[in-house]
Design a protein around this motif. Structure first.
Motif, mmCIF file in Angstrom:
data_model
loop_
_atom_site.group_PDB
_atom_site.id
_atom_site.type_symbol
_atom_site.label_atom_id
_atom_site.label_comp_id
_atom_site.label_asym_id
_atom_site.label_seq_id
_atom_site.Cartn_x
_atom_site.Cartn_y
_atom_site.Cartn_z
ATOM 1 N N VAL A 129 0.800 -1.198 0.026
ATOM 2 C CA VAL A 129 -0.153 -0.103 -0.133
ATOM 3 C C VAL A 129 0.953 1.314 -0.034
ATOM 4 O O VAL A 129 1.558 1.434 0.881
ATOM 5 N N ILE A 130 0.612 2.195 -1.055
ATOM 6 C CA ILE A 130 1.365 3.431 -1.208
ATOM 7 C C ILE A 130 0.451 4.625 -0.943
ATOM 8 O O ILE A 130 -0.388 4.585 -1.592
ATOM 9 N N GLY A 131 0.789 5.370 -0.030
ATOM 10 C CA GLY A 131 -0.205 6.460 0.466
ATOM 11 C C GLY A 131 0.401 7.270 1.144
ATOM 12 O O GLY A 131 1.640 7.368 1.455
ATOM 13 N N GLY A 132 -0.134 8.600 1.538
ATOM 14 C CA GLY A 132 0.474 9.672 2.371
ATOM 15 C C GLY A 132 1.377 10.237 1.753
ATOM 16 O O GLY A 132 1.398 10.619 0.549
ATOM 17 N N ASP A 154 -5.933 8.547 -2.921
ATOM 18 C CA ASP A 154 -5.750 8.436 -1.481
ATOM 19 C C ASP A 154 -4.538 7.443 -1.164
ATOM 20 O O ASP A 154 -3.973 7.563 -0.424
ATOM 21 N N ARG A 155 -4.437 6.373 -2.041
ATOM 22 C CA ARG A 155 -3.758 5.374 -2.058
ATOM 23 C C ARG A 155 -3.603 4.554 -3.052
ATOM 24 O O ARG A 155 -4.461 4.512 -3.965
ATOM 25 N N ILE A 156 -2.762 3.862 -3.127
ATOM 26 C CA ILE A 156 -2.359 2.689 -4.239
ATOM 27 C C ILE A 156 -2.128 1.525 -3.590
ATOM 28 O O ILE A 156 -1.170 1.266 -3.068
ATOM 29 N N GLU A 157 -3.041 0.559 -4.113
ATOM 30 C CA GLU A 157 -2.714 -0.851 -3.426
ATOM 31 C C GLU A 157 -2.079 -1.762 -4.721
ATOM 32 O O GLU A 157 -2.826 -2.098 -5.763
ATOM 33 N N THR A 162 -9.337 6.400 -4.647
ATOM 34 C CA THR A 162 -9.560 7.924 -4.619
ATOM 35 C C THR A 162 -10.031 8.445 -3.290
ATOM 36 O O THR A 162 -10.420 7.524 -2.407
ATOM 37 N N LYS A 163 -9.992 9.579 -3.097
ATOM 38 C CA LYS A 163 -10.320 10.343 -1.740
ATOM 39 C C LYS A 163 -11.793 10.729 -1.565
ATOM 40 O O LYS A 163 -12.256 11.670 -1.760
ATOM 41 N N SER A 164 -12.514 9.469 -1.552
ATOM 42 C CA SER A 164 -13.881 9.565 -1.782
ATOM 43 C C SER A 164 -14.352 10.371 -0.543
ATOM 44 O O SER A 164 -15.510 11.068 -0.396
ATOM 45 N N ARG A 165 -13.661 10.182 0.519
ATOM 46 C CA ARG A 165 -14.319 10.969 1.905
ATOM 47 C C ARG A 165 -13.881 12.542 1.958
ATOM 48 O O ARG A 165 -14.220 13.041 2.982
ATOM 49 N N PHE A 166 -13.103 12.852 0.986
ATOM 50 C CA PHE A 166 -12.623 14.329 0.914
ATOM 51 C C PHE A 166 -13.762 15.082 1.094
ATOM 52 O O PHE A 166 -14.737 15.192 -0.027
#
Length: 975
Positions: free
Chosen positions: A68-71, A156-159, A182-186
């Motif tokens: 998981v690649i994120g942040g 948001d992140r890449i899995e 994607t950043k669905s909660r933004f």
């Protein structure tokens, strides 16, 4: 030779040691158990649901290896392209022949693409998803996604799922799956921008985006993103790595010029000169003449004086302009049903200028087709311009063949301007679906049905070409009876179409340039339809917990075609002759099932024991039905120690681009019958003699770099079948909170691997085998520089189910997050240390003949087959306290060999790249950041000829940074 070529730098040693000491563990990688988005903030207390399965499970329970690649990891180097982000991870290799720095010579239609290459198995062997659903292919001919058309601002992140994915997500997932979340909660409005530039003033990159997220009704949401990026031109003339023509061959083979290697000499200039090359006579009396650009008189050609330096006219990094838009929405239409939709649009525009067209009458023929050679565009000896430019003594050496058919000639048409491909790709993705929850059985059930439509259009144009039919007729000249002292074209049909007499012995007039110069292009469309429906939940409970199942159906079709202009089809330009890729549509109907069975929980030595499996039955429109499956499980003997393993079968069906098409190619091939290499073994020497190649044969560089041929698709290709193993260990010790260590073993064997044999491999096998394998695809014929019919002039290749491919290795990750007590002010601090590595202990391909080619331990290869680095590692240190954030990242590439197809060269020195990023928040409404990549300005290595995996390049730019120290600055504003 510089000290940096003797091994890792002091800085890289210190960086690795510091990370290793902080982790108190060996460099080991890939934690799919934690699977958290790595961020500068503290480690989240909640678990992330990763998508390695249709069965929703937390990352702590997932048995499929998932990176998981994120942040901060998404932003650490200011990359604005997803392919660049993931390629910096050790699980990936460069996608050779695509990308800004490797595709100038990949063919006009491929120029500027940006793929990912998981496990170095090729872009076609992995699947790309957006929120768990497919994305359309980036070309008219294959489903591989061009990441130039996808934004990064809304990620948001890449899995990255690296095991057992084909049974879950369908065909093509041999290496795995890249899933973009994607950043669905933004919620709110965010505006951002950045600018980057290399220290030397090139590679100017700008980025701007706007993102809005809000509520939609009662419980719904909407997310809108618009992003624009521009990555600027980097000319070879501005860089050390390709500022001049390079020849890095074995010194025993002739002159060498390779900057940074300690090998110096005269640059290997092209014999296709500005003043032309005119070949008169043969044998001892042969003349090679060129026009003196100052006096206009013909003189004997001297390559050191008259040769052309190509590299300064070439492009190292293709300018790329991208416009992207993304939208997604969810809306609860009832308490039990939610409607959702997604929309993506991306436009990528690239321009790859290179040096002016090199015309050679020996290879740039007028017309022709496979099996039917074209006509040589020679200069007739009664051409009045030829008679005026040459002397009687020079014409006295003409052979009977030249008197009858004309003389061969070459010329670099620099007066006509540069050539190059301009490509525009437009990609649209539409998703619509319904989902909801059901309440029956032992637990909650969920269902989803979705439809994905995707379409990609390519419009490709190549400028700076010369029409060979017009050149042919323009060289057939006679006196114009209606205009004394003037000339006209001999052919009345050509005259009726505006033929202009051509004089190659003098500067070209504007009328001649306008008549000869043409543009030609290719266009195509691919279309994706993907319908999927599934239901998942728990039908009953065992002592170990609820049994989870998923059942679903999938219908998918992918179609595409690519048409070239008639001038390209018919071989009427100085560009490669290319046939059309006819329309092909592949359809697949599938049914699938998954199950997770928790057998034991909270027993001695069995804190958890789970088994899982998946099965998919596929019915394609071409060929027979096939099955993919996976079986495995997890065992946690006690808290903090967990073992996992998956055995899987994957299948990949051929793409439209592999089933159709035929194109011409030119490039460098090392002739095994050269004097320096023909005695490598007795069989080779005997076969070279049998083919009439003289023992002292030493062809000039122009012959070695101009080997023609065709490469084509194959309608008889069979699906590839792969058997994969992934198994590993996860350690999350209670006595060291925040620490995680995983080790995953992978073993992939692909039967019926679709590839070309490779032109270099073919000619080697022709001369190194007693039964003369592949000799039917090899042509030896006349070249005027050689003076005989034994020059290697063409090698044809075709896609085949050519071999068995085997890859084995380890993914390892160590990560430790804690409060180091280094607070700024009253805010707490957080430090995250991470070390990722991928190690290959086997990478080999086995030809149908049984010959095994070992690929591990190499950075490069040829344009058909790439080597595998023995290992590579990435380290990250992320610190934050209050408004401050600091990210340090380091990528290390060990000392390695260049190519499995070359011997006698020193290894490429080890290389490390260090990057820094500093950020600062202002009242949680604004973030400002600055950074530097390649902090110590590490120069790329020069690699031997024909080993970089890309035409006309002597470094492997996918691995080694070619821009030098670079800086970036940016901001994010929230409202």
């Amino acid at each position: 030779m510089n000290n940096r070529n003797h091994g890792p730098s002091v800085a890289s040693r210190v960086g690795l040691l510091a990370l290793a000491a902080a982790l108190a563990a060996p460099a080991q990688a890939q934690d799919s158990a934690k699977g958290e988005a790595i961020a500068a903030e503290s480690v989240p207390s909640t678990e992330i649901v990763v998508t390695g399965s249709r069965i929703a499970r937390s990352n702590l329970d997932n048995s499929t290896a998932t990176l998981v690649i994120g942040g901060e990891m998404l932003n650490r180097q200011n990359y604005e392209n997803i392919a660049d982000i993931v390629t910096s991870m050790p699980q990936f290799a460069p996608s050779f022949g695509t990308g800004r720095t490797t595709s100038s010579f990949s063919g006009a239609a491929a120029s500027g693409l940006n793929f990912t290459n998981l496990r170095n198995l090729g872009a076609v062997r992995s699947v790309v998803l957006i929120n768990g659903r497919r994305a359309p292919g980036g070309t008219p001919l294959q489903p591989s996604v061009d990441f130039n058309t996808l934004p990064t601002a809304n990620i948001d992140r890449i899995e990255v799922i690296t095991g057992g994915a084909s049974a879950v997500y369908g065909a093509d997932a041999v290496a795995g799956v890249v899933n973009i979340i994607t950043k669905s909660r933004f919620r709110g409005l965010e505006v951002g921008g950045s600018f980057g530039i290399a220290e030397r003033g090139y590679n100017k990159n700008s980025n701007a985006y706007l993102m809005f997220g809000g509520e939609l009704g009662d419980g719904g949401h909407v997310l809108l993103t618009a992003q624009y990026t521009y990555e600027g031109l980097v000319s070879c003339a501005d860089t050390y790595v390709c500022g001049t023509d390079i020849r890095y061959n074995n010194p025993a083979e002739g002159p060498v010029f390779a900057p940074g290697t300690g090998l110096t000499g005269v640059p290997p200039l092209s014999a296709v000169a500005l003043g032309g090359n005119f070949f008169l006579g043969s044998g001892a009396s042969a003349l090679q003449l060129t026009r003196n650009l100052q006096t206009g008189q013909l003189q004997t050609f001297n390559i050191a004086r008259d040769g052309f330096n190509r590299n300064p006219e070439r492009t190292l990094a293709i300018p790329t302009r991208r416009l992207m838009f993304a939208a997604e929405a969810e809306y609860p239409v009832s308490d039990a049903i939610t409607a959702f939709a997604e929309f993506n649009y991306g436009r990528s525009s690239t321009d790859g200028p290179i040096e002016a067209a090199p015309f050679q009458s020996t290879t740039n023929l007028f017309g022709g087709r496979p099996g039917e050679p074209g006509v040589r565009v020679t200069i007739p000896v009664d051409n009045p311009f030829f008679l005026a430019a040459t002397t009687p003594a020079q014409r006295a050496v003409l052979t009977p063949a030249q008197i009858a058919g004309g003389i061969d000639w070459w010329q670099r048409f620099s007066e006509f301007g540069k050539r190059g491909a301009t490509n525009e790709r437009n990609t649209v993705r539409l998703v619509a679906g319904l989902k909801g929850d059901l309440d029956f059985g032992a637990g909650d059930w969920r269902w989803e049905t979705s439809y994905v439509y995707g379409r990609t259009e390519l419009n490709s144009r190549t400028d700076g070409l010369v029409a060979t039919d017009r050149l042919y007729y323009g060289l057939r000249v006679e006196a114009d009876p209606a205009n004394p002292g003037k000339f006209r074209c001999v052919d009345p049909g050509a005259r009726a179409q505006g033929c202009v007499p051509i004089n190659p012995f003098a500067p070209y007039t504007q009328d001649q340039i306008d008549y000869l110069t043409v543009s030609a292009g290719q266009s195509g469309i691919s279309t994706l339809h993907d319908f999927n429906a599934f239901v998942s939940g728990s039908p009953f409970t065992l002592p170990g917990g609820p049994v989870s199942v998923a059942l679903g159906v999938n219908y998918r079709s992918f179609s595409g075609f690519q048409d070239a202009d008639e001038a390209i089809n018919l071989g009427l330009t100085t560009g490669n002759q290319i046939g059309d890729n006819e329309f092909v549509k592949t359809k697949t109907k599938e049914a699938y099932a998954e199950i997770v069975v928790p057998l034991i929980r909270d027993k001695q030595f069995f804190r958890t024991l789970e088994l899982e499996g998946a099965y998919r039955l596929s019915d394609p429109s071409r060929g027979s039905s096939y099955q993919t499956w996976k079986a495995g499980g997890t065992w946690e003997p006690f808290e903090g120690v967990r073992f996992r393993g998956i055995r899987a079968r994957a299948v990949r069906t051929p793409t439209p681009g592999e089933l159709t098409g035929l194109g011409q190619t030119f490039g460098t091939v090392s002739d095994p019958c050269r004097a320096v290499s023909r005695n490598a073994n007795a069989t080779r020497a005997a076969n070279c003699t049998a083919d009439g190649v003289p023992a002292n044969y030493d062809p000039p560089l122009s012959v070695q770099q101009g080997v023609a041929g065709t490469i084509g698709g194959n309608p008889d290709l069979r699906p590839e079948k792969a058997d994969t193993w992934t198994y590993g260990l996860v350690l999350t010790p209670r006595f060291l909170p925040g620490f995680a260590l995983t080790v995953d073993r992978f073993d992939i064997k692909i039967d019926g691997f679709i590839n070309t044999v490779g032109r270099q491999a073919k000619v080697n096998l022709c001369y190194d085998t007693v039964d003369r394998q592949f000799c039917g695809d090899i042509t030896r014929s006349f070249r005027p520089e050689v003076g005989g019919n034994f020059a290697l002039t063409a090698i044809d290749d075709q896609l085949l189910n050519v071999n068995t491919f085997r890859v084995k290795g380890f993914d390892v990750e160590a990560r430790y997050s804690f409060d180091p007590g280094l607070s700024i002010g009253n805010d707490p601090s957080q430090l995250m240390l991470q070390l990722l590595a991928t190690i290959y202990d086997k990478a080999e391909q086995t030809q149908p003949t049984g010959q095994v080619t070992k690929l591990d331990g190499y950075a490069g290869g040829d344009t058909a087959t790439q080597g595998f680095l023995r290992w590579q590692a990435t380290g990250n240190i992320v610190y934050s306290s209050g408004p401050f954030g600091l990210t340090y990242s380091m990528r290390y590439i060990p000392k390695t060999k260049a190519s499995p197809f070359l011997t006698g060269f020193p290894k490429i020195p080890a290389a490390s790249y260090h990057n820094l990023r500093l950020s600062f928040d202002v009242k949680e409404k604004a973030n400002f950041y600055i950074g530097v990549n390649n902090l110590f300005d590490r120069k790329p290595p020069i690699v031997p000829d024909n080993s970089s995996g890309s035409q006309a390049q002597n470094t492997i730019s996918g691995f080694y940074d070619v821009f030098g120290r670079s800086f970036f600055v940016g901001t994010k504003l929230n409202f």
